[in-house]
Design a protein around this motif. Structure first.
Motif, mmCIF file in Angstrom:
data_model
loop_
_atom_site.group_PDB
_atom_site.id
_atom_site.type_symbol
_atom_site.label_atom_id
_atom_site.label_comp_id
_atom_site.label_asym_id
_atom_site.label_seq_id
_atom_site.Cartn_x
_atom_site.Cartn_y
_atom_site.Cartn_z
ATOM 1 N N ARG A 92 -3.657 -5.504 -0.466
ATOM 2 C CA ARG A 92 -3.995 -4.270 0.254
ATOM 3 C C ARG A 92 -4.656 -4.600 1.591
ATOM 4 O O ARG A 92 -5.353 -5.605 1.722
ATOM 5 C CB ARG A 92 -4.936 -3.408 -0.584
ATOM 6 C CG ARG A 92 -4.312 -2.898 -1.874
ATOM 7 C CD ARG A 92 -5.284 -2.016 -2.632
ATOM 8 N NE ARG A 92 -4.730 -1.616 -3.922
ATOM 9 C CZ ARG A 92 -5.347 -0.800 -4.768
ATOM 10 N NH1 ARG A 92 -6.558 -0.313 -4.468
ATOM 11 N NH2 ARG A 92 -4.765 -0.483 -5.909
ATOM 12 N N HIS A 137 -1.530 2.536 -5.873
ATOM 13 C CA HIS A 137 -1.985 2.094 -7.190
ATOM 14 C C HIS A 137 -1.164 0.931 -7.740
ATOM 15 O O HIS A 137 -1.598 0.259 -8.684
ATOM 16 C CB HIS A 137 -1.955 3.262 -8.187
ATOM 17 C CG HIS A 137 -0.568 3.737 -8.525
ATOM 18 N ND1 HIS A 137 0.102 4.663 -7.741
ATOM 19 C CD2 HIS A 137 0.272 3.420 -9.542
ATOM 20 C CE1 HIS A 137 1.287 4.908 -8.274
ATOM 21 N NE2 HIS A 137 1.426 4.162 -9.361
ATOM 22 N N GLN A 138 0.015 0.652 -7.148
ATOM 23 C CA GLN A 138 0.837 -0.459 -7.629
ATOM 24 C C GLN A 138 0.541 -1.773 -6.898
ATOM 25 O O GLN A 138 1.008 -2.825 -7.321
ATOM 26 C CB GLN A 138 2.330 -0.123 -7.458
ATOM 27 C CG GLN A 138 2.829 0.995 -8.352
ATOM 28 C CD GLN A 138 4.323 1.224 -8.208
ATOM 29 O OE1 GLN A 138 5.010 0.493 -7.485
ATOM 30 N NE2 GLN A 138 4.832 2.238 -8.888
ATOM 31 N N PRO A 194 -1.659 -4.872 -5.757
ATOM 32 C CA PRO A 194 -2.870 -5.623 -6.117
ATOM 33 C C PRO A 194 -3.882 -5.630 -4.969
ATOM 34 O O PRO A 194 -3.514 -5.513 -3.797
ATOM 35 C CB PRO A 194 -2.345 -7.035 -6.403
ATOM 36 C CG PRO A 194 -0.879 -6.869 -6.650
ATOM 37 C CD PRO A 194 -0.444 -5.702 -5.835
ATOM 38 N N GLU A 195 -5.123 -5.787 -5.326
ATOM 39 C CA GLU A 195 -6.199 -5.740 -4.335
ATOM 40 C C GLU A 195 -5.983 -6.749 -3.213
ATOM 41 O O GLU A 195 -6.227 -6.455 -2.036
ATOM 42 C CB GLU A 195 -7.554 -5.995 -5.005
ATOM 43 C CG GLU A 195 -8.040 -4.866 -5.889
ATOM 44 C CD GLU A 195 -8.471 -3.653 -5.097
ATOM 45 O OE1 GLU A 195 -8.741 -3.797 -3.885
ATOM 46 O OE2 GLU A 195 -8.516 -2.565 -5.680
ATOM 47 N N HIS A 196 -5.505 -7.960 -3.549
ATOM 48 C CA HIS A 196 -5.400 -9.003 -2.528
ATOM 49 C C HIS A 196 -4.271 -8.741 -1.532
ATOM 50 O O HIS A 196 -4.213 -9.383 -0.480
ATOM 51 C CB HIS A 196 -5.209 -10.376 -3.192
ATOM 52 C CG HIS A 196 -3.867 -10.560 -3.835
ATOM 53 N ND1 HIS A 196 -3.583 -10.069 -5.098
ATOM 54 C CD2 HIS A 196 -2.736 -11.183 -3.406
ATOM 55 C CE1 HIS A 196 -2.341 -10.372 -5.420
ATOM 56 N NE2 HIS A 196 -1.805 -11.054 -4.413
ATOM 57 N N VAL A 240 5.636 -7.543 -6.630
ATOM 58 C CA VAL A 240 4.582 -6.524 -6.607
ATOM 59 C C VAL A 240 4.852 -5.609 -7.794
ATOM 60 O O VAL A 240 5.834 -4.849 -7.800
ATOM 61 C CB VAL A 240 4.584 -5.729 -5.302
ATOM 62 C CG1 VAL A 240 3.502 -4.658 -5.349
ATOM 63 C CG2 VAL A 240 4.389 -6.652 -4.111
ATOM 64 N N GLY A 241 4.021 -5.711 -8.813
ATOM 65 C CA GLY A 241 4.314 -4.995 -10.042
ATOM 66 C C GLY A 241 5.600 -5.539 -10.641
ATOM 67 O O GLY A 241 5.769 -6.732 -10.839
#
Length: 203
Positions: free
Chosen positions: A39, A32-33, A35-37, A16-17
């Motif tokens: 969340r 904000h770190q 990714p959309e998938h 993640v990041g």
């Protein structure tokens, strides 16, 4: 939500990041770190509950119920009568319902007569009404014909389906609305229509 817990359910490292989440472990990341998938899905807003104005009306006195009968749909009047018979069965309420049915029958006859009149005759009849007259079957029928007042609003809303009613209600209640007594009356009538249709489906 500012922070999101990310759990790695796979047997492989999850990145993640620039941070690795080992298999079977959980790490907390700022929103904000992530990714959309990864969340969580947004929680759908619960639809606003529709108030059953018919049942609420029965909580009032005989005079309160009688005063509110003229604003009800025919279907709501039927439901109110059934609910009153199954509950308090007040003679005053039952008598008021009978009188309201007679008033509606007379109003239906008047509307049939007005439908046979031309525009000039309707205009003269409307102009001959006493100043400020907005009640009574003749006044109400003329207001529908001319597209003004609460009677016209009710006639405009009655043919709409549920989706259109919900859309109109959302339009009236956005930005801390309704903004006027007329808009409040429209919202209340929409609520009554939706409650009556829901009751009919559940019958």
């Amino acid at each position: 939500m500012d922070d999101i817990p990310i759990h790695n359910h796979s047997p492989m490292p999850l990145w993640v990041g620039g941070t690795m989440v080992p298999p079977g472990e959980t790490r907390i990341f700022p929103m904000h770190q992530v990714p959309e998938h990864l969340r969580p899905a947004p929680v759908a807003a619960e639809p606003e509950a529709v108030v059953d104005l018919v049942l609420a009306l029965l909580d009032g006195s005989v005079a309160d119920v009688a005063e509110g009968l003229g604003d009800l749909l025919d279907e709501s009047l039927d439901r109110l009568e059934s609910a009153e018979k199954a509950g308090k069965a007040r003679k005053g309420v039952m008598s008021a319902i009978a009188e309201e049915r007679l008033r509606r029958a007379n109003a239906a006859q008047i509307r049939e007569q007005l439908a046979q009149m031309d525009d000039a005759a309707l205009e003269k009849l409307y102009n001959d009404l006493p100043d400020g007259a907005v009640e009574g079957p003749i006044a109400e029928a003329l207001m529908v014909e001319r597209g003004i007042g609460v009677p016209a609003m009710r006639a405009r809303l009655l043919p709409l389906d549920d989706a259109a009613l919900y859309a109109r209600r959302a339009e009236l209640t956005e930005h801390d609305g309704p903004d006027s007594d007329d808009e409040l009356a429209e919202v209340q009538f929409i609520d009554e229509m939706l409650a009556a249709r829901a009751a009919a489906l559940g019958a």
